[in-house]
Structures are given as C-alpha cells and as structure tokens.
Design a protein around this motif. Structure first.
Motif, mmCIF file in Angstrom:
data_model
loop_
_atom_site.group_PDB
_atom_site.id
_atom_site.type_symbol
_atom_site.label_atom_id
_atom_site.label_comp_id
_atom_site.label_asym_id
_atom_site.label_seq_id
_atom_site.Cartn_x
_atom_site.Cartn_y
_atom_site.Cartn_z
ATOM 1 N N ALA A 111 -16.564 1.915 -17.145
ATOM 2 C CA ALA A 111 -15.866 2.582 -16.046
ATOM 3 C C ALA A 111 -15.780 4.064 -16.372
ATOM 4 O O ALA A 111 -15.501 4.451 -17.506
ATOM 5 N N GLY A 112 -16.068 4.877 -15.364
ATOM 6 C CA GLY A 112 -16.014 6.324 -15.591
ATOM 7 C C GLY A 112 -14.617 6.881 -15.368
ATOM 8 O O GLY A 112 -14.308 7.978 -15.825
ATOM 9 N N GLN A 113 -13.799 6.092 -14.696
ATOM 10 C CA GLN A 113 -12.451 6.557 -14.353
ATOM 11 C C GLN A 113 -11.647 6.878 -15.611
ATOM 12 O O GLN A 113 -11.681 6.132 -16.592
ATOM 13 N N GLU A 114 -10.939 7.965 -15.487
ATOM 14 C CA GLU A 114 -10.142 8.449 -16.605
ATOM 15 C C GLU A 114 -9.176 7.380 -17.124
ATOM 16 O O GLU A 114 -9.010 7.215 -18.341
ATOM 17 N N ARG A 115 -8.598 6.620 -16.222
ATOM 18 C CA ARG A 115 -7.572 5.653 -16.638
ATOM 19 C C ARG A 115 -8.126 4.557 -17.556
ATOM 20 O O ARG A 115 -7.375 3.895 -18.273
ATOM 21 N N PHE A 116 -9.436 4.346 -17.503
ATOM 22 C CA PHE A 116 -10.013 3.307 -18.372
ATOM 23 C C PHE A 116 -10.528 3.875 -19.697
ATOM 24 O O PHE A 116 -11.036 3.123 -20.534
ATOM 25 N N ARG A 117 -10.398 5.189 -19.834
ATOM 26 C CA ARG A 117 -10.993 5.848 -20.988
ATOM 27 C C ARG A 117 -10.580 5.185 -22.314
ATOM 28 O O ARG A 117 -11.419 4.915 -23.176
#
Lengths: 533, 218
Positions: B67-73
């Motif tokens: 996932a590219g989303q920040e929250r999944f970093r």
C-alpha cells in the motif's frame, strides 16, 4: 522378414505346448486323403517308394528319441530372430522346419510340394558353402526297393487294403480330428519323429506279412478285380499321403540332427543365439513398451491428481501461504514491540501490563461450539455482526461467494459422471480456497486493526472469536457435504477402500483448515495486545 | 489451477507513493488486464507469475504489492525484509512521486539489510503523456537518477501494456545473473530467493513427453 519369422515361431511354440498336453495327438501324422486327383496319386506311388526307402536309411530312428526331445527345449521364438552371418544357416533351417509343419495342415493342396521338398532343400543347402551335404541329400532309392516292383507292392497294397480300409479311414479321421484339436495343427517335430518311428514299425510288420503272400499269389493276383483296383487306388492315395508326411518328418528330423551335428544339445548354437537373444523379440518389446507406457501414464495421472488434490499447494495457489506469511510478519513485528515494552517496565507497571496481556489471551479462547450453518444469508448475517464489533471496513463477500459456488457445484454434479477423484479434488480445492480466503481476511484484519485509531481490544477479541468459530464451522460443513457426496458413490463403486481413503482425507484436510484458521487467529493476539497499550 | 513447476522463486516488492500505479502494473503483468478503477491497496497484496530467464530457467516471481498510503507505512515496512528485488514506482505525471523515490529507496535498503536487493526505477502512466497529459518527470532526469544510483530505468504503461513485461524481466534477469555469479545465494531464513519445486521423482517432463512418440515407431 524378421517379423514373419518370429511370428511363425511363436505360433509354432504355442502349438508345441498344446501338443504336449494333448496325448491324442499321437496320430497326427495322418491326414485326410485327397479323393479327387487319382492320376496324380498313382504317379506319386513311385515317389512314395522313394520316401519309404528313404526312411529305411541307416539313421536309426529308434535309438534317438532323446535328441528330438532336446530340440523342443530350444525356444524357437529365439531362433527366429535374426541373424548375423554365422547364424543365417540356422535361421533358414529353422524356418524351413516350420514351413513344413504348416504344410502338413494343407496336405490336400500341397501334395506336389511334398514331392518337391527334398529337392528344394538340397538346392538351398547346396548354395550354402558351409553346408555338409552328406546328411540331407535324399539318398537315391536303393535297388532293393525298385526290385520289389509292382507285383509285390500292389499285392501288398491289396492285402493291406482288404484288411485295413476301415482302419485307414479311422486313422485318417483320427488324424483329422487331432489336426482340428490342435488348432492349426502344426505338430512338434519331435512328436512327428516319434510317430514316424512307430509308423515305420507297423509298416515294416505289414510288409513282412505281405511279403509272403506276394510269393504265394504272384503277379496273377492283379487280375482279381477292377473293384479291387479302385480300392487299391484309394488306399494308395492314403499311403501317398502318409508317405509324404513321413518324408516331411524325416526331413524335419534330419534337419534337427544336422543342426545338432557336432553340437549336442545345441550348446554352441544356443550360445551364439544368446547374443542375439539379448535383442528381445518384437512382440516382447511391444508388450514391454506398452506396459511401460501404461505405467508412466498411471504415474503421471497419479501425480497429476496428487498435485491437484494437494491441500498445501492448492492453499498456496490461492495465495493463502503468502497471506499467512505476511500475517506472521505482522504478528512478529507486534511481538517485538510488546517485548520492548515489557523490558522497559518495572514493578507494578510490568505486572499490570502482563495482566492485560493475559486477559487478552483469555478473551481469545475459542469455545468449541458446533453450530449448524446451512443458509447462506444466515452465515452472512452472523459474519457481519461478528465483524461489526471490530469497527473496520472488511467484508467476507468473496468467501461467501466461493462457498456458494461450491454448494452449487455439489448440487448439480452427476455422480454417474463425476469420478470420486474429481469429487475429492474439488473438495480439497474448495477447502483450500475457503481457508486461504479466510487467512487473507485475518491478515487484512490485522493490518486494518493496526492502523485503526481508536482500539477497543475486548470487542475486537470477542469479534475475532465469533468470526473464527463461524469460519471453522463453515469449512467443516463444507467438508461434510463433500464427504456425503463421496459416500453416495460408495454403494455404486468397486473401489470402496479407495473412496473411504478419500473421505478420510477430506476430513483430515478439514481439520487442517480449522488449524490454519486457529493459527491465523492466534497470530492476531499480539496485534490485539498492541492495541491495548 | 495447478502451479507450474519452477526452478527458482524470487520475491520482488513494489514500493512508491499511493496511486502511482503499482497495483495496475502488477495486474497487467500477471493478468494482462488493465482495471480503470481499483481500490487502494490495504497493507499488502500478492501476485505471482512464472517467467523464463534467458537460459530457459523458470522463475516464479512472488510479487508483493504494498500500500502506498502513508497510514500503512509502518505496516508495509515489516514486509520488506524478504525481498531480493524492489521496484521503485513513480508516476511520470506526478513530480512528487518521483521526488519521493530516494526516500523509498533508503527505506527499502534499510529494511532489507543485510541483503542488497536489485532496484529498478519504473515510471508509470506513459500512455497519459502520449495522450496529451502533462509529463512532470522527463525521461532524461529519471535516467540520470537511475544511472547515478546504479538502477535500471524504464517507462511503462499498464493501460497499453508498454514495457510492463520488460520492467519485471530486467530485474529478474539481473537477480538470476547474480545467482549465477555467486553474489546471491539461497539462504535459510531468508525468502528473497528460494529454489523451486524439484521435478517429481527426478523425472524430466521433456523426456516423458518424448517417450510416446518414440514408442510408436518401433
């Protein structure tokens, strides 16, 4: 050529064995008399004499019964395979023997041939440089024979005829029946030789007795009647045939002798042929090739089915292993975080933390509760209500669709057409797919819980417990449905053991599924614990 | 759905900003299809495909689509470790996504250590440029960055299928070359490279296929 030779020999081989079993075949030498071609038969009388006298040649038939017997030990089928230069001779001889035997079946047609055979062979063998002609060249009729002339011969025949027309007939019919009984009826050379010996003996006895009558009645007896001549011609015909057969027998026998010349028991020739023997007979090659192909096909098929019905590889095919692995990574990550936290706390803080951890583990204990889940909408409802407590956006639609498709497949299969293997394969695949999808959901739940802002650990634990139990029941029910279908096949199948094994395997993999689910759930505990602190 | 037999399994990971087109790239590579709309990836998703390297060795690529989303970093970081290759994905028409590439690369290097993965720089949405879209990252600039960092660079379009195959093939070939040269090894406890299924019972399938033909002629 090789092919036909070896085939010939094989058939001859078979007949030898039937012959041995069949004691009746002793009279096989006689064959049906040709009633049509009388003139030819008369012509052949001279020839008969030749052959008869030929039979009386120095070869002592009685003293050599062992050799033909030995000959039968040789596997003609091996002789038939060719052929390096040194073996050519042997090969052609054997072929000829065999042809002669086949000829005896067709005596009626082949009378001419019989007459010719000795010459044929002489010519052939003469061409062969290695050949020692002494043994096989038909000896010229000894003068004694010719001296016997018509007078003796005819009266002898008449005598024989008056005494034995009936015996000849019965003889012939016996011969015929044996021929029929032995199939194509090509007799064993040894057998023929033995019969020949017996026959020669009886002929000799006949001759002895008739010799005296010849002296008594002389030539004048010929005038005694036209009817007698007719009989005479008939019986002569029989004798011609017998004589022809005798010739063949002696040829066969002599061939065997020649073959054994300086090579008792065919030891050398067998040794020679053994080299060839390593090249297997064509039919043998084909049979072995066929068996090998069948074996390999079966092996491939089994591997194919084994692979198709292998739970682990199917689970992997449905991405189950990857999600499980990713879930393990998440779980490990959380555990590391927890460990660090515990290490950083002391005294009452540590005790409190450990208590919280343990409470969460207790919350996650599964209650074994075998609910019957039949209706799809009921399952969906239960799943939705279980998931809702976690407050994350996750849906079990894909899993429910898979389950529904499997049920639909089960409802519509034709057990007559669908094999137990296909059914089993479908069962395992369905279980693997459902489990993979469930594990994927556990993985997603883990990820979503970790990024959730407001955790409510107790609710999450309760939700996951419910969820896990529903999923275990769901996969268990699916396994039962497949097993029931397999059981339906039990009554109509001959492979009951096999089906029972398959049923056991379905239940085994069903248990496997629930342990995967429980394991996935256990992996989420650190995720829950991380949320509690 | 029988898994084909393969000699090696390489684990590749795709990283980059959200919506640059990682999932679309993978979908085209594994399915040959392009989805106009797709949900943002949650955590990580998986794809797999079998390809052959130049000497005919069959390699199963296990592809981790993060996932590219920040929250999944924080979550996706834990998935890096077992990768032998990483595709750094940016959107040709999104300058920011290209500018974040060094960060992604550093992050990946840090988590994959002590292993040294193969990196490839993959520009996506090439079709938008030829379709009148605004290119924000020039090919030259990307190439210069790639050369500077020793990366392979390629511009792709998942919608048209342009260079998709090549993007993965170049990484796979490079990993394989390094195995051949002894730089990479199959290691226990590291899933970046694994040996694949050995052919069952040591039977060579080519041989089995050849047998029936041979039999028919004897």
């Amino acid at each position: 050529m090789e092919t036909s030779d070896s085939e010939c020999f094989e058939s001859a081989d078979e007949e030898i064995y039937t012959e041995k079993e069949n004691k009746k075949s002793k009279k096989v030498a006689s064959s049906p008399p040709p009633k049509d071609d009388l003139s030819k038969e008369v012509e052949d009388i001279t020839n008969l004499k030749i052959t008869e006298s030929n039979d009386e040649q120095p070869v002592d038939l009685n003293n050599e019964p062992h050799e033909p017997a030995k000959a039968t030990k040789i596997k003609p089928s091996k002789i038939g395979v060719k052929t390096n230069k040194s073996d050519n001779r042997t090969n052609s001889h054997s072929t000829m023997i065999d042809n002669k035997h086949i000829d005896t079946i067709n005596v009626t047609e082949n009378l001419e041939d019989h007459k010719d055979t000795p010459n044929e062979e002489v010519n052939m063998w003469d061409e062969d440089e290695d050949w020692e002609p002494i043994e096989t060249k038909p000896e010229p009729p000894p003068p004694v024979s010719t001296n016997k002339s018509w007078g003796w011969d005819l009266s002898a025949v008449i005598n024989a005829a008056t005494v034995g027309v009936t015996t000849v007939t019965s003889h012939v019919s016996q011969g015929l029946s044996t021929v029929l009984e032995t199939g194509i009826g090509a007799p064993d050379p040894a057998e023929l030789a033995r019969q020949h010996t017996q026959e020669t003996e009886t002929h000799n006895a006949d001759d002895d007795s008739t010799q005296s009558t010849t002296n008594l009645f002389g030539f004048g007896n010929l005038v005694s009647g036209v009817t007698q001549i007719t009989k005479l011609v008939e019986t002569t015909g029989n004798k011609v045939i017998l004589g022809g057969l005798d010739t063949l027998e002696s040829i066969g026998k002599k061939t065997m002798q020649v073959l054994q010349e300086g090579d008792p028991g065919f030891k050398k020739k067998r040794a020679l042929l053994n080299i060839e023997g390593e090249k297997p007979v064509l039919s043998q090659i084909l049979r072995e090739a066929k068996e090998k192909a069948e074996f390999e096909n079966r092996l491939l098929e089994e591997q194919h089915f084994a692979r198709k019905a292998n739970y682990e590889s199917l689970f992997d095919d449905h991405q189950g292993l990857m999600h499980l692995e990713a879930l393990e990574m998440l779980s490990r990550q959380c555990s590391i975080k927890l460990e660090r936290l515990t290490e950083s706390r002391f005294g009452s803080e540590l005790v409190e933390l450990q208590e919280t951890m343990n409470q969460i583990v207790e919350l996650c204990e599964l209650i074994e509760d075998e609910d019957e889940l039949e209706d799809t909408s009921e399952i969906k409802e239960k799943l939705d209500s279980a998931v809702s407590e976690m407050v994350i956006n996750i849906s079990y639609d894909k899993l429910l669709t898979t389950r529904k498709e499997a049920e639909h497949w089960l409802d519509n299969i034709n057990l007559q057409i669908c094999s137990e293997l296909e059914l089993h394969e479908q069962a395992i695949d369905t279980l693997a797919q459902l489990t993979a999808l469930a594990v994927e959901r556990y993985h997603k739940i883990g990820e979503l819980l970790l990024i959730k802002e407001h955790r409510s650990t107790a609710d999450e634990a309760d939700s996951l417990v419910q969820l896990t139990m529903i999923l275990i029941t769901l996969t268990g029910n699916m396994a039962t449905k497949f097993s029931n279908k397999l059981s339906e096949k039990l009554s109509s199948s001959a492979h009951k053991d096999h089906i029972n094994t398959l049923i056991t395997n379905v239940y085994f993999e069903s248990a496997n599924s629930s342990s995967y689910l429980k394991n996935a759930f256990q992996l989420l505990i650190p995720v829950l614990q991380v949320g509690a602190i | 759905m029988v898994e084909p037999i393969f000699d090696y399994q390489f684990r590749l990971i795709l990283i980059g900003d959200s919506t640059v087109g990682k999932s679309s790239l993978l979908k085209y590579f594994t399915d040959g299809k392009f989805a106009e709309l797709s949900d943002p990836t949650v955590g990580v998703d998986f794809f797999a495909r079998l390809i052959e390297v130049k000497d005919g060795t069959r390699v199963k690529l296990q592809l981790w689509d993060t996932a590219g989303q920040e929250r999944f970093r924080s979550i996706t970081k834990s998935y890096y470790r077992n990768s032998v290759g990483a595709l750094l994905v940016y959107d040709i028409c999104n300058r920011a996504s290209f500018e974040h590439i060094p960060l992604w690369m550093t992050e990946a290097k840090r988590h994959i250590e002590p292993h040294r993965p193969i990196f490839a720089l993959v520009g996506c949405k090439l079709d938008l440029v030829s379709n009148g879209g605004h290119r924000e990252v020039s090919k030259e600039e990307a190439k210069a960055f790639a050369d500077q960092n020793g990366l392979h660079h390629i511009e792709t379009s998942a919608r048209k299928g342009t260079n998709v195959e090549e993007a993965f093939r170049s990484v796979t070939q490079e990993v394989y070359n390094r195995i051949q040269s002894g730089e990479y090894k199959v290691e226990d406890g590291w899933d970046g490279i694994k040996t694949g299924f050995t052919r069952p019972n040591g039977l060579d399938f080519n041989l089995i296929e050849a047998e029936p033909a041979k039999l028919s002629c004897c």
